[in-house]
Design a protein around this motif. Structure first.
Motif, PDB file in Angstrom:
ATOM      1  N   ASP A  58       0.887  -1.160   0.000  1.00  0.00           N
ATOM      2  CA  ASP A  58       0.000   0.000   0.000  1.00  0.00           C
ATOM      3  C   ASP A  58       0.923   1.208   0.000  1.00  0.00           C
ATOM      4  O   ASP A  58       1.956   1.200   0.682  1.00  0.00           O
ATOM      5  N   ILE A  59       0.575   2.219  -0.771  1.00  0.00           N
ATOM      6  CA  ILE A  59       1.449   3.390  -0.846  1.00  0.00           C
ATOM      7  C   ILE A  59       0.702   4.682  -0.583  1.00  0.00           C
ATOM      8  O   ILE A  59      -0.494   4.807  -0.832  1.00  0.00           O
ATOM      9  N   GLU A  60       1.468   5.604  -0.054  1.00  0.00           N
ATOM     10  CA  GLU A  60       1.073   6.993   0.038  1.00  0.00           C
ATOM     11  C   GLU A  60       1.884   7.677  -1.059  1.00  0.00           C
ATOM     12  O   GLU A  60       3.039   7.319  -1.286  1.00  0.00           O
ATOM     13  N   ILE A  61       1.305   8.622  -1.748  1.00  0.00           N
ATOM     14  CA  ILE A  61       1.975   9.240  -2.887  1.00  0.00           C
ATOM     15  C   ILE A  61       2.360  10.682  -2.561  1.00  0.00           C
ATOM     16  O   ILE A  61       1.533  11.466  -2.097  1.00  0.00           O
ATOM     17  N   ALA A  62       3.621  10.993  -2.804  1.00  0.00           N
ATOM     18  CA  ALA A  62       4.130  12.358  -2.637  1.00  0.00           C
ATOM     19  C   ALA A  62       4.362  12.912  -4.036  1.00  0.00           C
ATOM     20  O   ALA A  62       5.328  12.529  -4.712  1.00  0.00           O
ATOM     21  N   ASP A  63       3.461  13.794  -4.476  1.00  0.00           N
ATOM     22  CA  ASP A  63       3.597  14.346  -5.816  1.00  0.00           C
ATOM     23  C   ASP A  63       3.393  15.858  -5.863  1.00  0.00           C
ATOM     24  O   ASP A  63       3.440  16.459  -6.930  1.00  0.00           O
ATOM     25  N   THR A  64       3.184  16.474  -4.706  1.00  0.00           N
ATOM     26  CA  THR A  64       3.124  17.934  -4.631  1.00  0.00           C
ATOM     27  C   THR A  64       4.419  18.411  -3.962  1.00  0.00           C
ATOM     28  O   THR A  64       5.102  17.629  -3.288  1.00  0.00           O
ATOM     29  N   ASP A  65       4.738  19.683  -4.134  1.00  0.00           N
ATOM     30  CA  ASP A  65       5.959  20.212  -3.518  1.00  0.00           C
ATOM     31  C   ASP A  65       5.970  19.977  -2.010  1.00  0.00           C
ATOM     32  O   ASP A  65       6.975  19.547  -1.452  1.00  0.00           O
ATOM     33  N   PHE A  66       4.841  20.245  -1.348  1.00  0.00           N
ATOM     34  CA  PHE A  66       4.777  20.058   0.101  1.00  0.00           C
ATOM     35  C   PHE A  66       4.996  18.594   0.481  1.00  0.00           C
ATOM     36  O   PHE A  66       5.784  18.284   1.366  1.00  0.00           O
ATOM     37  N   ASP A  67       4.285  17.693  -0.190  1.00  0.00           N
ATOM     38  CA  ASP A  67       4.417  16.266   0.126  1.00  0.00           C
ATOM     39  C   ASP A  67       5.830  15.760  -0.145  1.00  0.00           C
ATOM     40  O   ASP A  67       6.376  14.971   0.624  1.00  0.00           O
ATOM     41  N   ILE A  68       6.436  16.213  -1.225  1.00  0.00           N
ATOM     42  CA  ILE A  68       7.794  15.784  -1.565  1.00  0.00           C
ATOM     43  C   ILE A  68       8.788  16.293  -0.533  1.00  0.00           C
ATOM     44  O   ILE A  68       9.686  15.572  -0.103  1.00  0.00           O
TER      45      ILE A  68
END
Length: 164
Positions: A58-68
């Motif tokens: 299961d994954i959480e996705i970091a694809d915004t500047d904040f999340d990255i």
């Protein structure tokens, strides 16, 4: 006479400092940070090239500047079947670090073709040393430390993922 005045002055200053410290201690606000928890945003499969076995996460996705920029910072742990997938717009050398990350990680760098190109294993919590990819990457998968070896993940293995 001078010594007596000096002693009284030291006593008065010391008393004021102690009273000030005591009042600061009483007025001190306790700031408690809310723990960030895992939010399933997709599923990822690692395909082993040598024996065609698969590892599912299961994954959480970091694809915004904040999340990255935030990644797995401020979290206490992550389950074995979970990971965070960083998705970038371009393919280039990547540099990660463990600032404010409380538990050790394995970082898996993945090229634009979704094949694994390099690793950084057992990244230490709170370590701000650079953890670079050895080759250009479009994706980075963070999993608990030791799982790259446990699952025998190799350069050239591939991934596939879906989002919710």
């Amino acid at each position: 006479m001078f010594f007596k005045r000096f002693s009284i002055l030291v006593f008065i200053i010391s008393s004021g400092i102690l009273l000030n410290l005591a009042s600061c201690k009483e007025n001190k606000k306790v700031i408690k940070q809310t723990e960030v928890t895992f939010k399933k945003e997709g599923a990822l499969t690692i395909f082993k090239s040598v024996d065609s076995t698969q590892v599912k996460l299961d994954i959480e996705i970091a694809d915004t500047d904040f999340d990255i920029q935030t990644g797995l910072m401020y979290r206490n742990s992550m389950d074995t079947n979970q990971g965070m997938l960083f998705v970038f717009d371009d393919i280039k050398a990547r540099f990660f670090y463990m600032k404010n990350t409380k538990f050790p990680l394995d970082l898996i760098y993945i090229g634009g073709d979704k094949n694994i190109v390099s690793f950084q294993k057992n990244a230490k919590p709170f370590d701000e040393s650079s953890l670079p990819s050895k080759f250009p990457a479009k994706y980075v998968l963070e999993i608990n430390a030791g799982l790259v070896d446990t699952w025998n993940i190799s350069i050239g293995d591939s991934i596939s993922y879906t989002t919710n």
